[in-house]
Scaffold this motif. Structure first.
Motif, mmCIF file in Angstrom:
data_model
loop_
_atom_site.group_PDB
_atom_site.id
_atom_site.type_symbol
_atom_site.label_atom_id
_atom_site.label_comp_id
_atom_site.label_asym_id
_atom_site.label_seq_id
_atom_site.Cartn_x
_atom_site.Cartn_y
_atom_site.Cartn_z
ATOM 1 N N ARG A 124 41.477 -11.784 -67.069
ATOM 2 C CA ARG A 124 42.288 -12.227 -65.742
ATOM 3 C C ARG A 124 41.837 -10.819 -64.809
ATOM 4 N NH1 ARG A 124 46.046 -16.588 -64.742
ATOM 5 N NH2 ARG A 124 46.162 -15.634 -62.748
ATOM 6 N N GLU A 125 41.929 -9.739 -65.108
ATOM 7 C CA GLU A 125 41.570 -8.501 -64.435
ATOM 8 C C GLU A 125 40.381 -8.249 -64.188
ATOM 9 O OE1 GLU A 125 42.030 -5.161 -62.136
ATOM 10 O OE2 GLU A 125 43.712 -6.650 -62.731
ATOM 11 N N VAL A 126 39.417 -8.705 -64.940
ATOM 12 C CA VAL A 126 37.908 -8.835 -64.578
ATOM 13 C C VAL A 126 37.813 -9.616 -63.264
ATOM 14 C CG1 VAL A 126 35.737 -9.188 -65.474
ATOM 15 C CG2 VAL A 126 37.452 -8.122 -66.987
ATOM 16 N N ILE A 127 38.223 -10.830 -63.335
ATOM 17 C CA ILE A 127 38.176 -11.889 -62.425
ATOM 18 C C ILE A 127 38.482 -11.302 -61.348
ATOM 19 C CG2 ILE A 127 38.703 -14.204 -61.628
ATOM 20 C CD1 ILE A 127 39.013 -14.725 -64.969
ATOM 21 N N ARG A 128 39.833 -10.928 -61.194
ATOM 22 C CA ARG A 128 40.446 -10.040 -59.842
ATOM 23 C C ARG A 128 39.456 -9.144 -59.414
ATOM 24 N NH1 ARG A 128 41.818 -6.395 -57.412
ATOM 25 N NH2 ARG A 128 41.850 -5.063 -59.167
ATOM 26 N N ALA A 129 39.048 -8.299 -60.238
ATOM 27 C CA ALA A 129 38.198 -7.065 -59.795
ATOM 28 C C ALA A 129 36.804 -7.651 -59.418
ATOM 29 C CB ALA A 129 37.954 -6.185 -60.902
ATOM 30 N N GLN A 130 36.566 -8.796 -59.742
ATOM 31 C CA GLN A 130 34.936 -9.174 -59.433
ATOM 32 C C GLN A 130 35.097 -9.914 -57.833
ATOM 33 O OE1 GLN A 130 33.782 -12.357 -58.443
ATOM 34 N NE2 GLN A 130 31.707 -11.351 -57.995
ATOM 35 N N LYS A 131 36.438 -10.451 -57.581
ATOM 36 C CA LYS A 131 36.488 -10.756 -56.226
ATOM 37 C C LYS A 131 36.710 -9.828 -55.381
ATOM 38 C CE LYS A 131 35.976 -14.989 -57.733
ATOM 39 N NZ LYS A 131 34.445 -15.535 -57.465
ATOM 40 N N GLN A 132 37.436 -8.766 -55.646
ATOM 41 C CA GLN A 132 37.652 -7.662 -54.820
ATOM 42 C C GLN A 132 36.584 -6.936 -54.639
ATOM 43 O OE1 GLN A 132 40.951 -6.564 -53.647
ATOM 44 N NE2 GLN A 132 39.475 -5.329 -52.242
ATOM 45 N N TRP A 133 35.513 -6.881 -55.598
ATOM 46 C CA TRP A 133 34.239 -6.209 -55.404
ATOM 47 C C TRP A 133 33.593 -6.889 -54.254
ATOM 48 C CZ3 TRP A 133 29.350 -8.212 -55.796
ATOM 49 C CH2 TRP A 133 28.354 -7.369 -55.543
ATOM 50 N N MET A 134 33.375 -8.063 -54.416
ATOM 51 C CA MET A 134 32.694 -9.037 -53.300
ATOM 52 C C MET A 134 33.360 -8.849 -51.780
ATOM 53 S SD MET A 134 30.105 -10.713 -52.326
ATOM 54 C CE MET A 134 29.450 -11.488 -53.855
ATOM 55 N N LEU A 135 34.504 -8.727 -51.632
ATOM 56 C CA LEU A 135 35.290 -8.477 -50.555
ATOM 57 C C LEU A 135 34.959 -7.137 -49.979
ATOM 58 C CD1 LEU A 135 37.219 -9.360 -48.216
ATOM 59 C CD2 LEU A 135 39.137 -8.332 -49.747
ATOM 60 N N ASP A 136 35.099 -6.178 -50.943
ATOM 61 C CA ASP A 136 34.850 -4.830 -50.577
ATOM 62 C C ASP A 136 33.069 -4.785 -50.221
ATOM 63 O OD1 ASP A 136 37.462 -4.038 -51.087
ATOM 64 O OD2 ASP A 136 36.872 -2.949 -53.050
ATOM 65 N N TYR A 137 32.416 -5.319 -50.761
ATOM 66 C CA TYR A 137 30.965 -5.306 -50.742
ATOM 67 C C TYR A 137 30.547 -5.720 -49.356
ATOM 68 C CZ TYR A 137 25.780 -5.309 -51.397
ATOM 69 O OH TYR A 137 24.382 -5.260 -51.276
ATOM 70 N N LEU A 138 31.270 -7.027 -48.961
ATOM 71 C CA LEU A 138 30.941 -7.584 -47.545
ATOM 72 C C LEU A 138 31.637 -6.790 -46.575
ATOM 73 C CD1 LEU A 138 32.153 -11.256 -48.673
ATOM 74 C CD2 LEU A 138 29.723 -10.361 -47.957
ATOM 75 N N ARG A 139 32.682 -6.044 -46.656
ATOM 76 C CA ARG A 139 33.207 -5.142 -45.702
ATOM 77 C C ARG A 139 32.341 -4.176 -45.535
ATOM 78 N NH1 ARG A 139 38.278 -3.479 -48.086
ATOM 79 N NH2 ARG A 139 38.996 -5.492 -47.653
ATOM 80 N N THR A 140 31.815 -3.345 -46.697
ATOM 81 C CA THR A 140 30.748 -2.294 -46.385
ATOM 82 C C THR A 140 29.669 -2.704 -45.560
ATOM 83 O OG1 THR A 140 31.317 -1.300 -48.645
ATOM 84 C CG2 THR A 140 29.156 -0.637 -47.643
ATOM 85 N N LEU A 141 28.905 -3.838 -45.914
ATOM 86 C CA LEU A 141 27.866 -4.446 -45.137
ATOM 87 C C LEU A 141 28.208 -4.660 -43.704
ATOM 88 C CD1 LEU A 141 26.545 -6.839 -47.653
ATOM 89 C CD2 LEU A 141 25.386 -4.829 -47.123
ATOM 90 N N ALA A 142 29.395 -5.233 -43.495
ATOM 91 C CA ALA A 142 29.924 -5.486 -42.073
ATOM 92 C C ALA A 142 30.063 -4.283 -41.311
ATOM 93 C CB ALA A 142 31.214 -6.214 -42.164
ATOM 94 N N ARG A 143 30.757 -3.167 -41.950
ATOM 95 C CA ARG A 143 30.587 -1.858 -41.293
ATOM 96 C C ARG A 143 29.339 -1.179 -40.983
ATOM 97 N NH1 ARG A 143 34.651 0.217 -45.777
ATOM 98 N NH2 ARG A 143 36.568 -0.411 -44.905
ATOM 99 N N ASP A 144 28.308 -1.282 -41.846
ATOM 100 C CA ASP A 144 26.830 -0.910 -41.772
ATOM 101 C C ASP A 144 26.329 -1.690 -40.633
ATOM 102 O OD1 ASP A 144 27.405 0.702 -44.104
ATOM 103 O OD2 ASP A 144 26.007 -0.665 -45.180
ATOM 104 N N ALA A 145 26.887 -2.936 -40.230
ATOM 105 C CA ALA A 145 26.485 -3.723 -39.357
ATOM 106 C C ALA A 145 27.014 -3.284 -37.739
ATOM 107 C CB ALA A 145 26.451 -5.196 -39.499
#
Length: 191
Positions: A124-145
């Motif tokens: 369950r923690e791995v699953i939560r961390a995976q979704k958090q990673w995707m959110l953070d990755y999208l946020r980084t890409l959005a900031r870069d844009a």
């Protein structure tokens, strides 16, 4: 679940077999005996490698997460010189490719979450961390844009992605991820 577990060749084979069986049949439908038999090891050896079925499930989800992250990054970064805004949309391409090759039965993380109601389960923690990673990755890409509210856009894009992945697994909406990408394009253009 130990992150620093060094896997022997037998453990790697067990993890590979378990991953295939869990994904194809469901986590609860597959017993340790079947995994050991198909991996060519004893149940004692399986338990010696992973301790328990729950720990094995945690490693299965973690391995999938590692592969998924690597794939998404590779697709987003392999396109060379493109605009930062376009990189946000490449995440949708990465997900669409992943579904076509790795996830025909739906998202491993969503499927596992549905089968593992215990919040304390190692996966369950791995699953939560995976979704958090995707959110953070999208946020980084959005900031870069140069997006003004990168957090809001990333949240919207994650919801679009997750909905598209689940919808794609039903086969009801052909091109679900492509449709979500078009909505994402409109969001990115207005930010």
């Amino acid at each position: 679940m130990s992150d620093d577990l060094v896997l022997t060749p037998d453990a790697e084979r067990v993890l590979e077999v378990a991953g295939r069986l869990f994904y194809d049949n469901g986590i609860h439908a597959v017993g340790v005996e079947r995994i050991a038999d198909e991996a060519g090891v004893t149940q004692e050896a399986l338990h010696g490698c992973f301790g328990s079925k729950d720990e094995l499930i945690g490693h299965y989800v973690k391995r999938w997460d590692e592969r998924y992250r690597e794939h998404v990054r590779a697709v987003v970064e392999r396109r060379g010189r493109i605009s930062p805004a376009r990189r946000l949309l490449l995440v949708f391409d990465a997900v669409e490719e992943w579904i076509a090759t790795e996830n025909p039965r739906g998202c491993v993380f969503v499927n596992a979450q549905a089968e593992l109601p215990d919040a304390g389960h190692p996966a369950r923690e791995v699953i939560r961390a995976q979704k958090q990673w995707m959110l953070d990755y999208l946020r980084t890409l959005a900031r870069d844009a140069g997006v003004r509210n990168a957090r809001k856009l990333a949240t919207s894009l994650l919801i679009l992605l997750e909905g598209a992945v689940v919808t794609a697994s039903f086969g009801v909406v052909p091109g679900a991820v492509g449709n979500a990408k078009e909505v994402a394009r409109q969001l990115v253009e207005t930010c």
